[in-house]
Design an enzyme around this catalytic site. Structure first.
Site, PDB file in Angstrom:
ATOM      1  CB  SER A  13      -0.990   0.186   1.247  1.00  0.00           C
ATOM      2  OG  SER A  13      -0.128  -0.205   2.475  1.00  0.00           O
ATOM      3  CG  ASN A  60      -4.030  -5.410  12.619  1.00  0.00           C
ATOM      4  OD1 ASN A  60      -3.465  -5.135  11.393  1.00  0.00           O
ATOM      5  ND2 ASN A  60      -4.279  -6.550  12.853  1.00  0.00           N
ATOM      6  CB  THR A  91     -41.695  23.714  -8.407  1.00  0.00           C
ATOM      7  OG1 THR A  91     -42.964  24.153  -9.121  1.00  0.00           O
ATOM      8  CG2 THR A  91     -41.699  24.720  -7.198  1.00  0.00           C
ATOM      9  CG  HIS A  92     -42.386  19.911 -10.867  1.00  0.00           C
ATOM     10  ND1 HIS A  92     -42.861  18.577 -10.634  1.00  0.00           N
ATOM     11  CD2 HIS A  92     -43.268  20.638  -9.936  1.00  0.00           C
ATOM     12  CE1 HIS A  92     -43.427  18.572  -9.685  1.00  0.00           C
ATOM     13  NE2 HIS A  92     -43.714  19.791  -9.233  1.00  0.00           N
ATOM     14  CB  SER A 139     -16.163  24.971 -29.006  1.00  0.00           C
ATOM     15  OG  SER A 139     -15.787  24.322 -30.118  1.00  0.00           O
ATOM     16  CE  LYS A 143     -21.163  25.646 -26.840  1.00  0.00           C
ATOM     17  NZ  LYS A 143     -21.085  24.299 -27.307  1.00  0.00           N
ATOM     18  CG  ASN A 176     -18.817  25.006 -23.756  1.00  0.00           C
ATOM     19  OD1 ASN A 176     -19.669  25.359 -24.411  1.00  0.00           O
ATOM     20  ND2 ASN A 176     -17.867  24.335 -24.700  1.00  0.00           N
ATOM     21  CD  GLU A 195     -20.502  21.429 -19.388  1.00  0.00           C
ATOM     22  OE1 GLU A 195     -20.030  20.476 -19.791  1.00  0.00           O
ATOM     23  OE2 GLU A 195     -20.616  22.446 -19.728  1.00  0.00           O
ATOM     24  CE1 TYR A 238      -6.144  -3.719   8.532  1.00  0.00           C
ATOM     25  CE2 TYR A 238      -5.224  -5.636   8.191  1.00  0.00           C
ATOM     26  CZ  TYR A 238      -5.317  -4.478   7.754  1.00  0.00           C
ATOM     27  OH  TYR A 238      -4.949  -4.043   6.764  1.00  0.00           O
TER      28      TYR A 238
HETATM   29  N1  ARG Z   1      -1.180  -1.574   5.055  1.00  0.00           N
HETATM   30  C1  ARG Z   1      -1.937  -2.092   6.010  1.00  0.00           C
HETATM   31  C2  ARG Z   1      -3.575  -1.297   5.737  1.00  0.00           C
HETATM   32  O1  ARG Z   1      -3.473  -0.366   5.202  1.00  0.00           O
HETATM   33  C3  ARG Z   1      -1.754  -1.819   7.374  1.00  0.00           C
HETATM   34  C4  ARG Z   1      -2.147  -2.806   8.378  1.00  0.00           C
HETATM   35  C5  ARG Z   1      -1.547  -4.187   7.879  1.00  0.00           C
HETATM   36  N2  ARG Z   1      -2.031  -4.988   8.885  1.00  0.00           N
HETATM   37  C6  ARG Z   1      -1.698  -6.466   8.691  1.00  0.00           C
HETATM   38  N3  ARG Z   1      -1.868  -6.948   9.742  1.00  0.00           N
HETATM   39  N4  ARG Z   1      -1.371  -6.876   7.470  1.00  0.00           N
HETATM   40  O2  ARG Z   1      -4.495  -1.627   6.220  1.00  0.00           O
END
Ligand code: ARG
Length: 456
Positions: free
Chosen positions: A22, A109, A154-155, A276, A282, A284, A289, A316
């Site tokens: 991650s 965790n 309205t509407h 455009s 144009k 816009n 949007e 977890y």
């Molecule tokens: N990168 C993990 C997360 O975002 C951290 C926690 C990982 N915990 C584990 N028991 N592998 O949740």
């Protein structure tokens, strides 16, 4: 070397490692991770698990890592799975084996839950500032246009005259509820999970209340099993973002519509308009949007997270790693949108003449019914009589206010020559002066109340 390889006989498959890591997205929690780790080192020392000197070494190393991140010199290593492993790996490089004491009693965790709460709290506070900025601009523009009469719908059909200030303040009050919701969410983000371990709690005499106060949390989590898997705060914050996005999208839709030449009520400043590549004429409303479009994306962030959470067993689960990108995305998206929407509203040109040109006498049919009510007719009957007047005008091909007094008297003997006063758009909006109505004085009261809220 991974932090957890002791019981394993072969290295992790490369494809799995890429899936599992991650770090690419959670490195933005580096500052929060270091803050949490400093508090934990101090907590371990207070509990007598490590010595004061060891804590000072750990804190010194962590501060050095913080400096590296600030200076942009921190180097990630092959095998840094997430921000937590990266910081701990670097700490041990800097301070030696004592670095290995930091994780005592702690799990990633409770660590990641703590980091993410710290991050989310900061993000929610920044979001509040940006929303309030837009609210201030809306209130200021509403004050300028408290007397500007425009068609109300309205509407999306012509309904009754309103004031442009009333329209702008309708958005202000949506955003005010968004800020209330964000503030309320912050109170539930503000709970410390650290000291929950992996799921079962900590076997050392850690003073969790002291940890909470060091990290600025209002309270500590009451159950370690819940604490490590609770992502309610992310879901709530994402809901707040999604509804805020929906409100911005509704404003955007109005501005897109009202800037269409068929309406011509407002013009976006050049610097907030786009052209455009093919059609030279144009102009816009792209920022609006995109605001409308990106609201859908934020709603997707919310539904994605809720779907991730719904089937999780207790404790977890790695699914929870999927909590971060949606929140980062929603916060980043709003961080991009809010200054632009604020700029659009701040620089929007209003065309009161075009708004007035959009008014049609039929929008005063309700006022005609109310005139009859004031003469003693029950409202249901008055509604019917005014409806007959509308039909008569349509049949004759004249505006409602061009029917003769005789024609009108033919519909009800209660109608007298004072009926002429009904056909006055300004008088119509002025009459709606009960609190919350569209009358200029009511809009000015809303603006004053709104600005007072922002001053708190
Ligand atoms: N990168 C993990 C997360 O975002 C951290 C926690 C990982 N915990 C584990 N028991 N592998 O949740």
């Amino acid at each position: 070397m991974t932090l957890w390889g002791g019981a394993f006989s072969e290295p992790t498959d490369d494809d799995l490692r890429r899936l599992n890591d991650s770090l690419p997205f959670d490195q933005r929690m580096a500052a929060e991770d270091i803050r949490g780790s400093i508090a934990w080192a101090n907590g371990l020392a207070r509990a007598g698990v490590i010595t004061r000197g060891e804590a000072e070494t750990l804190v010194g190393g962590l501060n050095e890592i913080a400096r590296e991140f600030t200076a942009g010199t921190f180097v990630f290593a092959e095998g840094d799975e997430d921000i937590h492993t990266a910081v701990e790996r670097r700490l041990t490089e800097l301070v030696g084996p004592v670095g290995g004491k930091l994780h005592t009693g702690r799990s990633r965790n409770d660590q990641v839950a703590t980091d993410f709460r710290l991050w989310a709290r900061g993000a929610a506070v920044d979001l509040l500032v940006a929303v309030r900025h837009l609210m201030r601009v809306l209130a200021e523009r509403a004050g300028e246009h408290a007397d500007t009469v425009m068609p109300g719908f309205t509407h999306l059909q012509p309904a009754q005259p309103i004031t442009a200030g009333h329209w702008l303040m309708s958005v202000f009050w949506m955003l005010e509820r968004d800020t209330q919701r964000l503030t309320d969410t912050i109170s539930r983000i503000d709970v410390l999970p650290l000291g929950s371990g992996a799921l079962a709690g900590v076997p050392f005499p850690i003073d969790r209340a002291a940890l909470a106060s060091e990290l600025g949390f209002a309270s500590i989590s009451p159950n370690s099993l819940d604490a490590v898997s609770d992502r309610d705060f992310v879901a709530e914050l994402l809901f707040g973002c999604a509804l805020l996005g929906a409100h911005l999208s509704r404003l955007a839709e109005d501005v897109i519509l009202f800037s269409n030449p068929a309406f011509g009520y407002v013009t976006l400043a050049d610097r907030y308009s786009t052209g455009s590549s093919l059609m030279p004429q144009k102009r816009n409303a792209d920022p609006m949007e995109l605001t409308r479009g990106k609201a859908g994306r934020i709603i997707g962030d919310l539904t994605g997270l809720l779907t991730t959470l719904k089937g999780l067993p207790t404790g977890y689960n790695k699914d929870l790693q999927e909590d971060k990108e949606p929140l980062f995305d929603a916060i980043d998206t709003l961080g991009q949108l809010l200054p632009v929407v604020t700029g659009v509203v701040r620089t929007l040109t209003f065309h009161p003449d075009r708004m007035r040109a959009g008014l049609v006498a039929e929008m005063l049919a309700t006022d005609l019914a109310e005139y009859l009510v004031r003469k003693g007719m029950p409202f249901r009957e008055a509604h019917h009589t005014a409806g007959r007047a509308v039909r008569m005008a349509r049949e004759r091909g004249v505006p409602l206010d061009q029917l003769s007094l005789d024609d009108l008297r033919g519909l009800s003997g209660l109608i007298a020559d004072d009926v002429a006063a009904v056909f006055d758009y300004d008088a119509s909006v002025r009459s709606r002066s009960a609190p919350g109505g569209t009358a200029p004085e009511s809009v000015r009261a809303q603006v004053a109340a709104g600005l007072a809220l922002l001053a708190d």
